[in-house]
Design a protein around this motif. Structure first.
Motif, short mmCIF file in Angstrom:
data_model
loop_
_atom_site.label_atom_id
_atom_site.label_comp_id
_atom_site.label_asym_id
_atom_site.label_seq_id
_atom_site.Cartn_x
_atom_site.Cartn_y
_atom_site.Cartn_z
N GLY A 429 48.55 20.62 -33.68
CA GLY A 429 48.92 20.11 -32.38
C GLY A 429 49.68 18.80 -32.45
O GLY A 429 50.08 18.33 -33.52
N ILE A 430 49.88 18.18 -31.28
CA ILE A 430 50.61 16.93 -31.17
C ILE A 430 49.66 15.75 -31.05
O ILE A 430 49.82 14.73 -31.73
N GLY A 431 48.64 15.88 -30.19
CA GLY A 431 47.68 14.80 -30.00
C GLY A 431 48.39 13.50 -29.66
O GLY A 431 49.34 13.45 -28.87
N ARG A 432 47.94 12.42 -30.27
CA ARG A 432 48.60 11.12 -30.15
C ARG A 432 49.44 10.81 -31.38
O ARG A 432 50.40 10.06 -31.30
N LEU A 433 49.08 11.44 -32.49
CA LEU A 433 49.76 11.15 -33.75
C LEU A 433 51.24 11.54 -33.73
O LEU A 433 52.08 10.84 -34.29
#
Length: 471
Positions: A429-433
């Motif tokens: 996924g993308i998340g915050r990273l």
């Protein structure tokens, strides 16, 4: 639109309107993530017992304009479950919603709540004589809601698909507190926009998944596992094509293993027994699940004979027991732990078209060499194009010695994956990273549509603020 913090006044309101015991303060586990890159702040955590309680919590947060971070098993690797800055959010944990609501063996369907642990769902399916094939290293703690919110992959994608492919219907609470009753067991339902697939992979930014109708499969009559030594990544692809030609959809796992990973394993986890006395530069772990009447060991032996005659397999070991099969998988599954102990400068989760894998691996060494001299461990689910591309310092050095090169190394790896038609986030996924990566590599039309969807469904911006889309 600015959000408010989950302050004492908000806490008082929650406690007044929700059942006793639903609102607590965070524990350390709610503020940590596996890689230690993000650290949360002490705040309120909501522990609902039902979908109706989730809906009430979301409505209260929307009224107070307080952000919500949905929390499942906490195993995500891109910081989607942690809010390190901005107004204090309310953490909404699904850990009490663990019920297996129903199993329909004849339909190959299982319905469970979002807080059900993946391993428990697998066990419930097995008890019904069926298979839920999603398999992850974290399956003993990962929860179904998180698996779906991140569209988890794992080791069996080649045969069964991602989490998205294993879900027939959802129940979810939308950002305004409405409950979407989409918990259907249908294979065909063409009644407008597919909210199920919109919520799957949205990482809690469009709503909170509360339950799911999951797709089961017949259990294979027997399993077979082997490790074949291959001369190159290109030969691994040829072996995959040959395996699928001979065995069709019976191939459920096809994992590429690099000699550097085996060296790290020998160095840090010597108790993990490796199948070859001399470490191969490249090898492939193959798993097949066969129907009644077929012998998986014989099928793998036939595959090796043909592969060896065509020069795409140099050596091989076929598991003769479940214990030996577990030992083979133990090698693959302990490589990430060995990587962690050595200490990577960067860890990349990329995918490229299958045919581009050899080019990516070869060019990867060149672009990394342009930055400096490092050790590379490239491994992963090559059957579906997903590679874990990790870069390490030379012996005697630490990852922290190269902190000033971390961004450049990540950039050249991601640039290469993007140039070859790949993705900079294959399964985590993308998340915050990876918010900035999505901005850099994302298609402009797609990003525009994503922002429009986010604004339409979550106009207050309360759902997992700061994740996936740039503020």
């Amino acid at each position: 639109m600015d959000l408010n913090s989950a302050d004492s006044a908000f806490e008082t309101r929650l406690r007044r309107q929700l059942p006793e015991g639903v609102i607590k303060t965070t524990e350390p586990r709610h503020l940590e993530e596996p890689r230690g890159r993000y650290h949360g702040r002490e705040t309120l955590v909501a522990l609902p017992r039902s979908t109706q309680e989730v809906a009430a919590i979301v409505r209260l947060a929307a009224d107070a304009r307080v952000g919500i971070v949905a929390y499942a098993g906490g195993t995500g690797l891109v910081g989607g479950q942690i809010s390190p800055d901005g107004p204090l959010p309310l953490i909404l944990s699904l850990e009490r919603m663990t019920e297996i609501r129903a199993v329909y063996p004849e339909e190959n369907v299982l319905i469970c709540e979002a807080g059900a642990v993946l391993a428990d769902v697998q066990a419930a399916a097995e008890e019904a004589g069926r298979l839920f094939p999603l398999s992850l290293a974290s399956e003993g703690s990962a929860r179904i809601g998180g698996n779906l919110a991140t569209n988890a992959g794992g080791t069996a994608v080649l045969r069964y698909g991602n989490a998205r492919d294993l879900c027939l219907g959802l129940e979810a609470v939308l950002p305004d507190g409405q409950i979407w009753h989409g918990l259907k067991r249908l294979r065909k339902d063409n009644t407008g926009y597919d909210l199920r697939n919109l919520l799957i992979g949205s990482e809690g930014t469009l709503g909170v998944i509360t339950a799911a109708a999951l797709k089961l499969s017949p259990r294979p009559s027997a399993m077979g596992t082997a490790i074949f030594v291959v001369p190159s990544p290109a030969a691994a692809l040829s072996l995959l094509a040959l395996a699928r030609s001979q065995l069709g959809e019976l191939v459920s796992g096809f994992e590429l293993i690099n000699g550097q990973g085996l060296a790290f394993l020998a160095e840090t986890l010597p108790e993990v027994r490796q199948p070859f006395a001399e470490r191969p530069e490249w090898s492939v772990l193959i798993e097949v699940g066969v129907v009644a009447g077929l012998d998986p060991q014989a099928a793998l032996a036939d595959l090796f004979e043909v592969a060896a005659s065509e020069g795409v397999a140099l050596d091989g070991v076929i598991a003769q027991s479940a214990q030996q099969s577990d030992a083979f998988w133990s090698v693959r599954e302990h490589i990430p732990e060995a990587n962690k102990r050595v200490g990577a400068i960067i860890s990349s989760d990329v995918s490229v078209p299958l045919g581009a894998i050899p080019e990516f691996i070869a060019e990867g060494r060149e672009v990394i060499g342009g930055v400096g001299t490092f050790r590379i461990n490239c491994f992963g689910h090559v059957g579906d194009g997903n590679l874990h591309y990790n870069i390490f310092p030379l012996p005697g050095h630490k990852a922290s010695d190269h902190a000033n090169q971390r961004a450049e190394l990540q950039r050249v790896v991601h640039d290469l994956a993007h140039r070859l038609g790949g993705s900079v986030s294959a399964e985590h996924g993308i998340g915050r990273l990876k918010v900035e990566d999505l901005e850099r590599y994302g298609d402009p039309a797609k990003l525009s549509a994503m922002r429009a969807i986010k604004t339409a469904l979550d106009p207050l911006g309360i759902m997992n603020p700061g994740a996936v889309l740039k503020k």
